[in-house]
Design a protein around this motif. Sequence first.
Motif, PDB file in Angstrom:
ATOM      1  N   ALA A  52       0.826  -1.207   0.000  1.00 55.02           N
ATOM      2  CA  ALA A  52       0.000   0.000   0.000  1.00 55.02           C
ATOM      3  C   ALA A  52       0.860   1.256   0.000  1.00 55.02           C
ATOM      4  CB  ALA A  52      -0.908   0.000   1.227  1.00 55.02           C
ATOM      5  N   SER A  53       0.353   2.296  -0.658  1.00 54.01           N
ATOM      6  CA  SER A  53       0.963   3.626  -0.609  1.00 54.01           C
ATOM      7  C   SER A  53      -0.049   4.582  -0.010  1.00 54.01           C
ATOM      8  CB  SER A  53       1.334   4.099  -2.015  1.00 54.01           C
ATOM      9  OG  SER A  53       2.349   3.293  -2.549  1.00 54.01           O
ATOM     10  N   VAL A  54       0.321   5.215   1.092  1.00 54.79           N
ATOM     11  CA  VAL A  54      -0.615   6.050   1.829  1.00 54.79           C
ATOM     12  C   VAL A  54      -0.112   7.494   1.853  1.00 54.79           C
ATOM     13  CG1 VAL A  54      -1.771   6.369   4.060  1.00 54.79           C
ATOM     14  CG2 VAL A  54      -1.219   4.058   3.263  1.00 54.79           C
ATOM     15  N   SER A 136      -5.108   6.629  -0.522  1.00 54.36           N
ATOM     16  CA  SER A 136      -4.280   5.425  -0.385  1.00 54.36           C
ATOM     17  C   SER A 136      -4.509   4.518  -1.586  1.00 54.36           C
ATOM     18  CB  SER A 136      -4.604   4.676   0.901  1.00 54.36           C
ATOM     19  OG  SER A 136      -5.906   4.143   0.859  1.00 54.36           O
TER      20      SER A 136
ATOM     21  N   GLY B  96      -4.381  -0.679   6.942  1.00 50.16           N
ATOM     22  CA  GLY B  96      -3.931   0.668   7.277  1.00 50.16           C
ATOM     23  C   GLY B  96      -4.474   1.012   8.648  1.00 50.16           C
ATOM     24  N   ALA B 132      -1.624   4.839   8.830  1.00 48.47           N
ATOM     25  CA  ALA B 132      -2.629   5.599   8.093  1.00 48.47           C
ATOM     26  C   ALA B 132      -3.448   6.387   9.101  1.00 48.47           C
ATOM     27  CB  ALA B 132      -3.528   4.652   7.296  1.00 48.47           C
TER      28      ALA B 132
END
Lengths: 310, 310
Positions: A52-54, A136, B96, B132
Motif C-alpha cells: 500500500a501507498s498512503v 491510499s 492501514g 494511516a
Amino acid sequence: MRLRDLGERGLISRIERAAAKVSGRSVVLGIGDDAALLRPRAGEDVVVSTDASVENVHFRFSNESPRNVGRRALVANLSDLAAMGARPMGFVLALGAPGELLVKRVDGLVAGLLHEAVRHGCPLIGGNCSQAGEVSLAITALGAVKRGNALTRRGVRAGDRLLVTGVLGAAALDRARAERRGRVRHVAEPRLRAGLALTRVRGVGSCIDISDGLEADLGQVLDAAGLAADLEPAGLPLPRGFRRACAALGLEPLALALGGGEDYELLFTLRPRGPSAAWLSQRLGVAVTEIGRVVVGRRQEQRGWRHFAR
Amino acid sequence: MRLRDLGERGLISRIERAAAKVSGRSVVLGIGDDAALLRPRAGEDVVVSTDASVENVHFRFSNESPRNVGRRALVANLSDLAAMGARPMGFVLALGAPGELLVKRVDGLVAGLLHEAVRHGCPLIGGNCSQAGEVSLAITALGAVKRGNALTRRGVRAGDRLLVTGVLGAAALDRARAERRGRVRHVAEPRLRAGLALTRVRGVGSCIDISDGLEADLGQVLDAAGLAADLEPAGLPLPRGFRRACAALGLEPLALALGGGEDYELLFTLRPRGPSAAWLSQRLGVAVTEIGRVVVGRRQEQRGWRHFAR
C-alpha cells in the motif's frame, strides 16, 4: 472537478477506460465484473503480493506529482514479483480517497500506474474505489512462476555469498533532497527480467527485494535462519556522483545506501561455487555486485523504515 | 497496548501467528516472503477480487465489534468469488491503521477475518501493514474456477428470468437499527456453495452478488446490455418478521430490500426453459426466489449506496 462531482460509478468508468489501453495475455476477464479471471500456463504457480501507498506516509502531493506516486506504487509491487522470479499477469487496485480530491490528481495516479503497467506487461484487471479520509493505493500484483522455480527468502546457508543488483541509495538521496527543496522524481526499476533470469541460475539460495533498506531486508533473510552477514561497506555499489551529492547535502552516503529503502534492487545469496558477479551481470542484464558473505552469528542493529514506530 | 508499542514487525508476527491456524490446500507458500504462492488445479482459471472496508465509511468502532468488522470485510470478498462460481484459495490483507489504535482492536479484526477464513477454507496468505490516519482493510481474495465455467455479468437476454438466493434487507435493517441504538451484528453468508452449484446449471445467463442493493446491482447487469427489468416488488423474499420490524422503526421494508445493500445474495438470470426456483433451491442448498423478468427498455432510477456522492 472534485471526486465527489464524478461519483463512484463515474470514477470507475474513467479508470476502466484508461486501463483498457493495457492488455495482457494472461487476462481472460478484466475490469467490470465481480472478479477478474487470470489464466496461468500449465505447470505454473500463481504469485500474489500486496503493498500500500498512503498519503503523508509514503508520499505527499506537496513534493511529488500524482503520476510519480502512481509509478512508485506499482513498482513496489512489481519488485516483489521480481524477487520471486515471477512474470507479471496483472494487478488490482483498492483506491481510497476523500470526495474533495481533485479528479486530475486521480488521473495522474492512474496514468502513473498504467505507465509502469505498459512497460512491464501487467494490466490493471480490477479494483475498488472507496471514500476515505486520505488518499491510499492498496495494490495486489499477480504473477506466475514455473512450479518449483520461485525464489524465496529461505535456503540461505553460512558461507553463501551475498550479491545485489544495481546501485543502492539513489531513492533515499532523492527523498532527502525532496524534503529540503524540489520534488521526488526517482522511480526505481523493478528487476523483473533479472529475477526471471535468476530462477535459471544454479546455486541461488534466497532472494529478496530491497524495499526497506539493505540492512533491514538482509535481516529478514538472515534472522529467520539465525545467521549474520560479513559486509564490506566500502564495496557497496553506489550511484555515480553519490558521495559528492551526499556531501553537498551533509548526508552520510553509507547511511543512505544501508538504510535508505525503496531501491527495489534484488539481494540474493549464492553458493560459494556459483557463478561470478561478472557472469551474473551479463546473464541478468543489470550490474551485479558481490557485497559480502553469510556467516554464523547474530546481527546487531538495523536501519530502515519502520511503521508505527515512535 | 497501542499499535505503535508493537511496531510493524511485531504486528506482522502477531498476524502471522494467528493466520497459521488456517491452512489451505492451494497454498504452496503463505505469509512471510516477498509474495505468496498459490497452485490452482490443471484447467482452472484464477479468480481475483478486491474490496475495502474503511473506518467511518463502512464501519464504526462505536457501534460494531472489531470481530464483526473483520468478518464482514472478508465476506464482502468471498461473496465476489461466489458470484463468479469460484472456490476460494486464499486472501491477502493490506491493513492501514494509526499508531494509536488499540492492539486488541487489531486482534479483533484479525479474529473476525480468520473466523470466516476457517469457515470457507480461505487462508490469509500475505499482506501489508501501513500507518494511516484511519483504519482500513483492503482485501484481495483469490479463487479458482474451471475454465469456461465462470459466472459473469454478461450473457443476459430479454426474456430471461430473474432469480435471487436467500432473503433481502436483513443487513440494511440491522444497520438502520445500529444507527439508532445498539450494534451492527449482522454478518451475511457468502453464497460460495450456491455459486459453485450454479456453474453446473444449464441456462444460467449472468450472475452478480448483491453488495450495493438489488436495484443498483441489477442495474450493473442490465445497463451494459441496454435492458430493463420487470420486477414484482410484492414477490421479493424478505426475512421473517421483517415488515413488522420495519414498521416498529418507521422504515419502508421495500426500500431496504431494494436499496439496502450488503445482502451478499446471488442475483442471476436464467433462460425461460431453465429449471424451476424449487429445483434450484434444492440444488443450491439455499432458498431461491424468482423475482421478475428481463425486458427490453431502459430502467429509470436506482437506490443503493454510492461513494463520493454529495
